[in-house]
Design a protein around this motif. Sequence first.
Motif: not given
Length: 322
Positions: A242-258
């Motif tokens: 997907g987009s670069g912004a989406q990748m960054f969010q998944a890498m940074v915010l993803g673990p926090l949300i999980s």
Amino acid sequence: MKAIVYDQYGPPDVLKVTEVDIPIPKENEVLVKIHATSVNFGNLVLLKGEPFLARFAFGLLKPKYPIPGGDIAGRIEAVGKNVKNFQPGDDVFGDLSGCGWGGFAEYAAIPEQSIALKPTNLSFEEAAAVPMAGVTALQAIRNKGKIQSGQKVLINGASGGVGTFAVQLAKAYGAEVTGVCSTKNLEILRSLGADHAIDYKKEDFTKSHQRYDLILGVNGSHPITAYKRVLTPNGIFVHVGGSGAQMFQAMVLGPLISMLGKKKMSTFLHRANQQDLIYLKELLETGQVKPVLDRCYKLNDVHDAFRYFAEGHAQGKIVLTV
């Protein structure tokens, strides 16, 4: 032999068609005469050297691997003395992304653990479309997504290489599958067995009342909080592309949300795996999964193939015949 080589990162124009020596297989390798190869997102990363972090694996200032190309299908012409499971004349397919790439050529010396016997019901072109995209879809859905029969699964970007395999694999696992794509690709999703097909130009699935147990993000630019909204309470989101912004969010915010709840948000990178290739071979031979080919180009037309791929509108896979 003829090969596609490059010595600098950049647009497709940096790729050159040239003559190089035929490789000599080592003791644990086979020499494969390549009949077909295909274009994947990983090839685009190698070509451009973007995102920049990828250069730490592929070469910081210039490409580490002079001949790109991961997927191959062809026939074995010679084997090293320690090769146990293959012999000259075997038709094989494989993924070279874990062993130095080199698929955009007439021949490649390949470790035997990187290939499997080609599905008997597929042409070389069809088989070359499978390894990277098929294994990516399989590992994302099965390993990372922990798919179970009866679940509701959504695949965003369902009409591309990974997406078309993901739709079929999710159905093979007994899921109720929703695919998201553009208007022109709705019918192809239905033909692959998708229970529901959403036209992203007409409907935003992240704003619907439907909830999904597993969402595979193969393409798109939605923020991951939008994906989180349409997950079931114990749902899983797997970011594949997907987009670069989406990748960054998944890498940074993803673990926090999980960490803060039961919903899981994760990123994923495929790993070449021979057993997964063998598993896919069985599904392909029984007709549960089939590759979708958009266009076939000659190896000499590699520049046109990359330009078309970079547009992001391919229906299934783009294949190069060697």
